[in-house]
Design a protein around this motif. Structure first.
Motif, PDB file in Angstrom:
ATOM      1  N   SER A  46      -5.923   6.408  -5.837  1.00  0.00           N
ATOM      2  CA  SER A  46      -5.795   5.523  -6.998  1.00  0.00           C
ATOM      3  C   SER A  46      -6.618   6.010  -8.180  1.00  0.00           C
ATOM      4  CB  SER A  46      -6.240   4.107  -6.642  1.00  0.00           C
ATOM      5  OG  SER A  46      -5.427   3.565  -5.646  1.00  0.00           O
ATOM      6  N   ILE A  50      -8.779  -0.246  -3.389  1.00  0.00           N
ATOM      7  CA  ILE A  50      -8.236   0.527  -4.515  1.00  0.00           C
ATOM      8  C   ILE A  50      -9.339   0.879  -5.517  1.00  0.00           C
ATOM      9  CG2 ILE A  50      -6.708   0.375  -6.543  1.00  0.00           C
ATOM     10  CD1 ILE A  50      -4.820  -1.346  -4.728  1.00  0.00           C
ATOM     11  N   VAL A  77      -7.262  -5.134   0.223  1.00  0.00           N
ATOM     12  CA  VAL A  77      -6.581  -3.922  -0.242  1.00  0.00           C
ATOM     13  C   VAL A  77      -6.976  -3.641  -1.686  1.00  0.00           C
ATOM     14  CG1 VAL A  77      -4.329  -2.867  -0.739  1.00  0.00           C
ATOM     15  CG2 VAL A  77      -4.673  -4.178   1.374  1.00  0.00           C
ATOM     16  N   THR A 133       0.831  -1.202   0.000  1.00  0.00           N
ATOM     17  CA  THR A 133       0.000   0.000   0.000  1.00  0.00           C
ATOM     18  C   THR A 133       0.863   1.250   0.000  1.00  0.00           C
ATOM     19  OG1 THR A 133      -1.769  -1.172   1.129  1.00  0.00           O
ATOM     20  CG2 THR A 133      -1.831   1.225   1.239  1.00  0.00           C
ATOM     21  N   LEU A 156      -7.197   5.312  -0.134  1.00  0.00           N
ATOM     22  CA  LEU A 156      -6.552   4.553  -1.203  1.00  0.00           C
ATOM     23  C   LEU A 156      -7.366   4.605  -2.497  1.00  0.00           C
ATOM     24  CD1 LEU A 156      -4.030   2.950  -1.773  1.00  0.00           C
ATOM     25  CD2 LEU A 156      -5.196   0.910  -0.943  1.00  0.00           C
ATOM     26  N   PHE A 201      -2.088  -7.731  -4.475  1.00  0.00           N
ATOM     27  CA  PHE A 201      -2.326  -7.263  -3.116  1.00  0.00           C
ATOM     28  C   PHE A 201      -3.188  -8.281  -2.382  1.00  0.00           C
ATOM     29  CE2 PHE A 201      -1.889  -3.365  -5.606  1.00  0.00           C
ATOM     30  CZ  PHE A 201      -1.022  -2.622  -4.831  1.00  0.00           C
TER      31      PHE A 201
END
Length: 160
Positions: free
Chosen positions: A56, A40, A36, A9, A52, A32
């Motif tokens: 992203s 994203i 996670v 991350t 995140l 990942f």
């Protein structure tokens, strides 16, 4: 790349937030932990949506290419995995300074159950005025705010 899950991350955030854009990379295909990967690609209003997802999706197009069960590895880990394909956009979706957007999203999602006026009060003494100028209800929670509105807030804070 199959990044070590404990630093994946952090590496991704660094690759997504250089001061100058476009980056040195055109696309990234990374593995990942599944949770996670879901963060994203998450959309506003979902449980997985957070810092995140904003970082992203602000400057890239991200999608989960495939998921892998623990049994796909030897020895099997305790978690499922997912491969995420990320393509850099030529320009960010909305104008904002990367450092400010990182600061705003970190503060907003650090206390995600708080209203934004409380979660962001440390960023500026007149945070409610900045929220209003960005078109954000000060009583809203971070997970309901779009990337566009977070970028507008970053611009408002930089205009001080």
């Amino acid at each position: 790349a199959n990044l070590p899950y404990n630093i994946g991350t952090e590496l991704l955030v660094r690759w997504l937030t250089p001061a100058d854009w476009p980056p040195w990379w055109a696309s990234l295909t990374l593995m990942f932990q599944r949770e996670v990967a879901e963060r994203i690609v998450a959309r506003p209003g979902s449980k997985a949506y957070g810092r995140l997802a904003i970082l992203s999706q602000w400057r890239s197009q991200a999608r989960i290419a495939l998921t892998l069960p623990p049994a796909a590895f030897t020895p099997p880990p305790k978690v499922s995995s997912a491969v995420v394909h990320i393509e850099a956009l030529a320009q960010p979706r909305f104008p904002a300074r990367a450092a400010t957007l990182q600061r705003v999203t970190a503060a907003a999602f650090n206390q995600r159950r708080k209203m934004l006026r409380a979660a962001l009060k440390g960023l500026a003494p007149d945070i409610e005025q900045h929220l209003a100028s960005a078109g954000i209800d000060p009583t809203a929670r971070a997970e309901s705010i779009s990337i566009e509105r977070f970028c507008a807030l970053a611009r408002a804070l930089d205009a001080e």
